[in-house]
Scaffold this motif. Structure first.
Motif, PDB file in Angstrom:
ATOM      1  N   LYS A 398      88.044  58.363 -18.906  1.00 26.72           N
ATOM      2  CA  LYS A 398      86.655  58.988 -18.768  1.00 26.72           C
ATOM      3  C   LYS A 398      86.100  58.530 -20.093  1.00 26.72           C
ATOM      4  CE  LYS A 398      87.501  63.218 -15.899  1.00 26.72           C
ATOM      5  NZ  LYS A 398      87.369  64.538 -15.766  1.00 26.72           N
ATOM      6  N   SER A 399      84.589  58.421 -19.940  1.00 28.49           N
ATOM      7  CA  SER A 399      83.752  57.876 -20.988  1.00 28.49           C
ATOM      8  C   SER A 399      83.668  59.038 -22.096  1.00 28.49           C
ATOM      9  CB  SER A 399      82.312  57.381 -20.536  1.00 28.49           C
ATOM     10  OG  SER A 399      82.479  56.363 -19.512  1.00 28.49           O
ATOM     11  N   PHE A 400      83.647  58.401 -23.333  1.00 29.52           N
ATOM     12  CA  PHE A 400      83.425  59.268 -24.407  1.00 29.52           C
ATOM     13  C   PHE A 400      82.603  58.498 -25.334  1.00 29.52           C
ATOM     14  CE2 PHE A 400      84.754  60.576 -28.731  1.00 29.52           C
ATOM     15  CZ  PHE A 400      84.286  62.028 -28.411  1.00 29.52           C
ATOM     16  N   LYS A 401      81.449  59.311 -25.964  1.00 32.12           N
ATOM     17  CA  LYS A 401      80.747  58.513 -27.179  1.00 32.12           C
ATOM     18  C   LYS A 401      81.610  58.738 -28.174  1.00 32.12           C
ATOM     19  CE  LYS A 401      76.159  59.176 -24.964  1.00 32.12           C
ATOM     20  NZ  LYS A 401      74.961  59.848 -24.921  1.00 32.12           N
ATOM     21  N   HIS A 402      82.044  57.479 -28.863  1.00 33.58           N
ATOM     22  CA  HIS A 402      82.973  57.768 -30.160  1.00 33.58           C
ATOM     23  C   HIS A 402      82.065  57.415 -31.390  1.00 33.58           C
ATOM     24  CE1 HIS A 402      86.203  57.036 -32.595  1.00 33.58           C
ATOM     25  NE2 HIS A 402      87.186  57.377 -31.610  1.00 33.58           N
ATOM     26  N   PRO A 403      82.129  57.877 -32.269  1.00 37.34           N
ATOM     27  CA  PRO A 403      81.250  57.681 -33.480  1.00 37.34           C
ATOM     28  C   PRO A 403      81.712  56.365 -34.213  1.00 37.34           C
ATOM     29  CG  PRO A 403      82.779  59.551 -34.111  1.00 37.34           C
ATOM     30  CD  PRO A 403      82.754  59.242 -32.572  1.00 37.34           C
ATOM     31  N   ASP A 404      82.987  55.980 -34.109  1.00 39.11           N
ATOM     32  CA  ASP A 404      83.583  54.752 -34.826  1.00 39.11           C
ATOM     33  C   ASP A 404      83.378  53.468 -33.951  1.00 39.11           C
ATOM     34  OD1 ASP A 404      84.622  56.170 -36.595  1.00 39.11           O
ATOM     35  OD2 ASP A 404      86.779  56.359 -35.543  1.00 39.11           O
ATOM     36  N   PHE A 405      82.419  53.628 -32.531  1.00 40.50           N
ATOM     37  CA  PHE A 405      82.116  52.621 -31.917  1.00 40.50           C
ATOM     38  C   PHE A 405      80.668  52.934 -31.098  1.00 40.50           C
ATOM     39  CE2 PHE A 405      86.973  52.985 -31.707  1.00 40.50           C
ATOM     40  CZ  PHE A 405      87.367  51.604 -32.336  1.00 40.50           C
ATOM     41  N   PRO A 406      79.747  52.878 -32.083  1.00 43.54           N
ATOM     42  CA  PRO A 406      78.547  53.466 -31.359  1.00 43.54           C
ATOM     43  C   PRO A 406      77.799  52.631 -30.393  1.00 43.54           C
ATOM     44  CG  PRO A 406      78.325  52.642 -33.695  1.00 43.54           C
ATOM     45  CD  PRO A 406      79.640  52.440 -33.260  1.00 43.54           C
ATOM     46  N   ASP A 407      78.202  51.294 -30.463  1.00 43.92           N
ATOM     47  CA  ASP A 407      77.493  50.456 -29.303  1.00 43.92           C
ATOM     48  C   ASP A 407      78.486  49.957 -28.227  1.00 43.92           C
ATOM     49  OD1 ASP A 407      74.956  51.108 -30.669  1.00 43.92           O
ATOM     50  OD2 ASP A 407      75.604  49.402 -32.057  1.00 43.92           O
ATOM     51  N   GLU A 409      81.610  50.522 -25.184  1.00 38.87           N
ATOM     52  CA  GLU A 409      81.845  51.766 -24.138  1.00 38.87           C
ATOM     53  C   GLU A 409      83.657  52.098 -24.423  1.00 38.87           C
ATOM     54  OE1 GLU A 409      83.533  50.983 -19.475  1.00 38.87           O
ATOM     55  OE2 GLU A 409      81.630  49.983 -19.884  1.00 38.87           O
ATOM     56  N   VAL A 410      83.580  53.225 -24.727  1.00 33.82           N
ATOM     57  CA  VAL A 410      84.989  53.791 -24.947  1.00 33.82           C
ATOM     58  C   VAL A 410      85.330  54.788 -23.745  1.00 33.82           C
ATOM     59  CG1 VAL A 410      86.262  55.258 -26.762  1.00 33.82           C
ATOM     60  CG2 VAL A 410      84.400  53.814 -27.316  1.00 33.82           C
ATOM     61  N   GLU A 411      86.387  54.656 -23.350  1.00 31.89           N
ATOM     62  CA  GLU A 411      87.124  55.780 -22.342  1.00 31.89           C
ATOM     63  C   GLU A 411      88.571  56.372 -23.109  1.00 31.89           C
ATOM     64  OE1 GLU A 411      86.540  54.422 -18.155  1.00 31.89           O
ATOM     65  OE2 GLU A 411      87.138  52.670 -19.353  1.00 31.89           O
ATOM     66  N   ILE A 412      88.711  57.465 -22.671  1.00 30.48           N
ATOM     67  CA  ILE A 412      89.871  58.407 -23.043  1.00 30.48           C
ATOM     68  C   ILE A 412      90.767  58.523 -21.877  1.00 30.48           C
ATOM     69  CG2 ILE A 412      90.862  60.244 -24.191  1.00 30.48           C
ATOM     70  CD1 ILE A 412      88.438  60.381 -25.976  1.00 30.48           C
ATOM     71  N   GLY A 413      91.901  58.526 -21.894  1.00 33.26           N
ATOM     72  CA  GLY A 413      93.030  58.741 -20.873  1.00 33.26           C
ATOM     73  C   GLY A 413      94.239  57.904 -21.187  1.00 33.26           C
ATOM     74  N   GLY A 414      95.173  58.116 -20.098  1.00 32.54           N
ATOM     75  CA  GLY A 414      96.368  57.503 -20.161  1.00 32.54           C
ATOM     76  C   GLY A 414      97.365  58.472 -19.787  1.00 32.54           C
ATOM     77  N   LEU A 415      98.659  58.000 -19.972  1.00 28.55           N
ATOM     78  CA  LEU A 415      99.921  58.999 -19.787  1.00 28.55           C
ATOM     79  C   LEU A 415      99.801  60.224 -20.587  1.00 28.55           C
ATOM     80  CD1 LEU A 415     102.537  56.230 -19.263  1.00 28.55           C
ATOM     81  CD2 LEU A 415     101.868  57.846 -17.349  1.00 28.55           C
ATOM     82  N   ALA A 416      99.994  61.430 -20.149  1.00 22.37           N
ATOM     83  CA  ALA A 416     100.025  62.446 -21.248  1.00 22.37           C
ATOM     84  C   ALA A 416     101.555  62.343 -21.935  1.00 22.37           C
ATOM     85  CB  ALA A 416     100.321  63.565 -20.183  1.00 22.37           C
TER      86      ALA A 416
END
Length: 553
Positions: A398-407, A409-416
């Motif tokens: 799922k998309s996330f606005k990451h401060p380390d990558f302001p410009d 596209e960042v997504e968070i997910g994967g195997l638990a």
């Protein structure tokens, strides 16, 4: 109604909702494991004792079950150790279930009770409790290090760049960042899984991959100095990985590793060490390599020991019938190599449980493309989890606005975290039973000394010549070949004990022998002056003892 509920649960499991309540895992915390061990030792107090070999930095006991408690230190022993790595909770559960099955069987079966009368089993279910306890914390991430603070990135600060739960789901997963210089791409078999792009095949990477968190110290690295210290399975003396992450300041620097090594060096009766750990030398035995075995610093199994490894591997495969095991060799600073090269014992390792190979049905209904078996570890795991209704295994990207990558596209997910090494506990009972059968069969193969072909012959001068064969009636050697190169492993000792009016004229009172192969023997002989009886004793801490009286002619 039942099928509707099942479909709903599976929908939750594979839609990105990885709530811990849905995870179908009931692994025990340190406190729960302690209670379980105490109850077990109380219930079977005549067969087992519970002791501790030391404490961790947080005061947790490193528990040990001694099975076959009567005269335990004087019987040949097997060490079974688990929990070497904090993520392998299934190894602890396997060791516990196997111990419970063995004790229950000892009450009902004469053969198992007799086994515990002649052999000792030292079972250490969790050697790294500070690391494994992270599984039970509010924030779950795969911790390998103990609780000893250490400056992994050697910048003079500790724990300054930990994991952050950016999406607030209680799990630390991965971040993928869309970037033309990325080296990862979604798998063609399952787009949820990220794989390395193979440039030799013309593949192009699309993503950079990081663990979930922030670059707190702004050094261009993410989560490189989280809480957690030294890895138990990297802190031993053989091939120690100096200055590498998790290895510690020096070999055996940790409370846990020192406690284990101290106990082992005191336990002279240990014949073999079996580890439930990441390496696999049971389904796939280590091979003899002359170049490694003949170096000044030996780095491969000696020829006779490699042959024994092959023999034990065949026994393991025939008794457990486990298929498609991972091919994982020893690693620097691990317990497996220390136990063999420096402790001098036969040493073996198995993960115990691994994801079974799944061959999906080739369903072509509705225009679907037939699925093929996958060699990708993560893809195979997800196929297995879905086929076995194991929930809470994957967090959808799922998309996330990451401060380390302001410009970007960042997504968070994967195997638990932990899921690949923690199957539902209910699945481990049959696996534990297979390992119980293996260890029972192995114990029956262990060496056993017998004094045979004893003769007492009168010769000139009123002397008596005594000869006897010391026979190993087991299927395995009395100790390892590398043990003969070690001054720590005790050799087979034959002693002639006399009374005051008797004297040895020829032959040493104590005679030593290198390892005696299974089914092999060696001869001892003396000339003795005197009358009456003498006592002949053959003994080895790892192969037992026998005593016979001999009459002087």
């Amino acid at each position: 109604m039942k099928s509707t509920l099942k479909a709903a649960l599976l929908g939750v499991a594979f839609s990105g909702v990885s709530t811990l309540a849905m995870a179908q895992r009931d692994y025990q915390s340190y406190a729960q494991l302690t209670t379980r061990l105490q109850r077990l030792s109380s219930k079977y107090s005549k067969l087992v004792s519970l002791t501790t070999i030391g404490k961790t930095a947080t005061g947790k006991e490193i528990w040990m079950l001694t099975m076959g408690r009567d005269n335990a230190v004087n019987k040949p022993a097997i060490v079974i150790a688990a929990g070497l790595e904090g993520t392998q909770l299934a190894t602890t559960e396997l060791a516990m279930q196997m111990a419970e099955q063995m004790l229950e069987a000892a009450v009902l079966q004469d053969s198992v009770r007799e086994l515990l009368q002649t052999k000792t089993f030292y079972i250490l279910p969790n050697l790294n409790p500070d690391a494994s306890e992270q599984y039970h914390e509010k924030l779950r991430w795969e911790r390998l290090g103990n609780a000893q603070p250490i400056d992994d990135d050697r910048d003079g600060r500790m724990f300054e760049d930990p994991f952050e739960d950016l999406n607030k789901d209680g799990l630390i997963t991965m971040m993928r960042v869309k970037n033309p210089t990325g080296t990862y791409r979604p798998s063609s078999e399952d787009p949820r899984v990220m794989v390395k792009a193979d440039v030799s095949k013309g593949e192009k990477g699309e993503y950079l991959l990081f663990t979930e968190g922030l670059d707190n110290d702004k050094d261009g690295k993410w989560n490189e100095d989280p809480e957690g210290g030294v890895m138990f399975n990297r802190n031993f003396t053989f091939d120690y990985p100096y200055f590498q992450e998790g290895a510690g300041e020096h070999p055996i620097s940790e409370r846990e590793t020192k406690a284990f090594a101290d106990f082992m060096y005191e336990a002279k009766n240990v014949f073999a060490v079996f580890l439930f750990g990441p390496a696999n030398t049971l389904t796939e035995p280590l091979k003899y390599d002359r170049a490694k075995a003949t170096k000044r610093i030996i780095s491969g199994p000696l020829e006779k020991d490699a042959a024994v490894n092959d023999q034990i591997s065949k026994l393991y495969n025939s008794t457990t019938q486990l298929k498609n095991a991972p091919k994982v060799g020893p690693s620097s600073g691990d317990v497996l190599q220390w136990a063999y090269f420096h402790y001098g014992r036969f040493s073996y390792s198995t993960p115990g449980w691994w994801t079974p190979k799944i061959i999906p049905a080739k369903d072509t209904t509705g225009g679907k493309t037939p699925q093929s078996p996958s060699d990708n570890e993560d893809v195979n795991f997800l196929l297995w989890a879905e086929a076995n209704e194991v929930m809470g295994t994957f967090v959808n990207w799922k998309s996330f606005k990451h401060p380390d990558f302001p410009d970007q596209e960042v997504e968070i997910g994967g195997l638990a975290p932990y899921v690949k090494q923690t199957p539902p506990v209910r699945m481990l009972g049959p696996i534990a039973q297979k390992h119980f059968q293996f260890f029972s069969a192995f114990a029956k193969w262990m060496p056993s000394l017998q004094i045979v072909n004893v003769s007492s012959e009168k010769v000139a001068g009123g002397l008596t010549r005594i000869t006897a064969d010391v026979y190993n009636q087991g299927s395995l050697p009395t100790h390892s070949e590398i043990g003969d190169k070690s001054r720590w492993v005790q050799k087979v000792k034959v002693t002639l004990k006399l009374s005051e009016n008797q004297k040895i004229v020829s032959g040493n009172k104590i005679q030593l022998s290198n390892a005696v192969a299974g089914g092999d023997k060696f001869q001892v002989s003396w000339l003795v002056n005197g009358k009456g009886y003498v006592t002949l004793e053959a003994q080895s801490p790892t192969a037992g003892k026998q005593i016979k009286e001999v009459y002087l002619r």
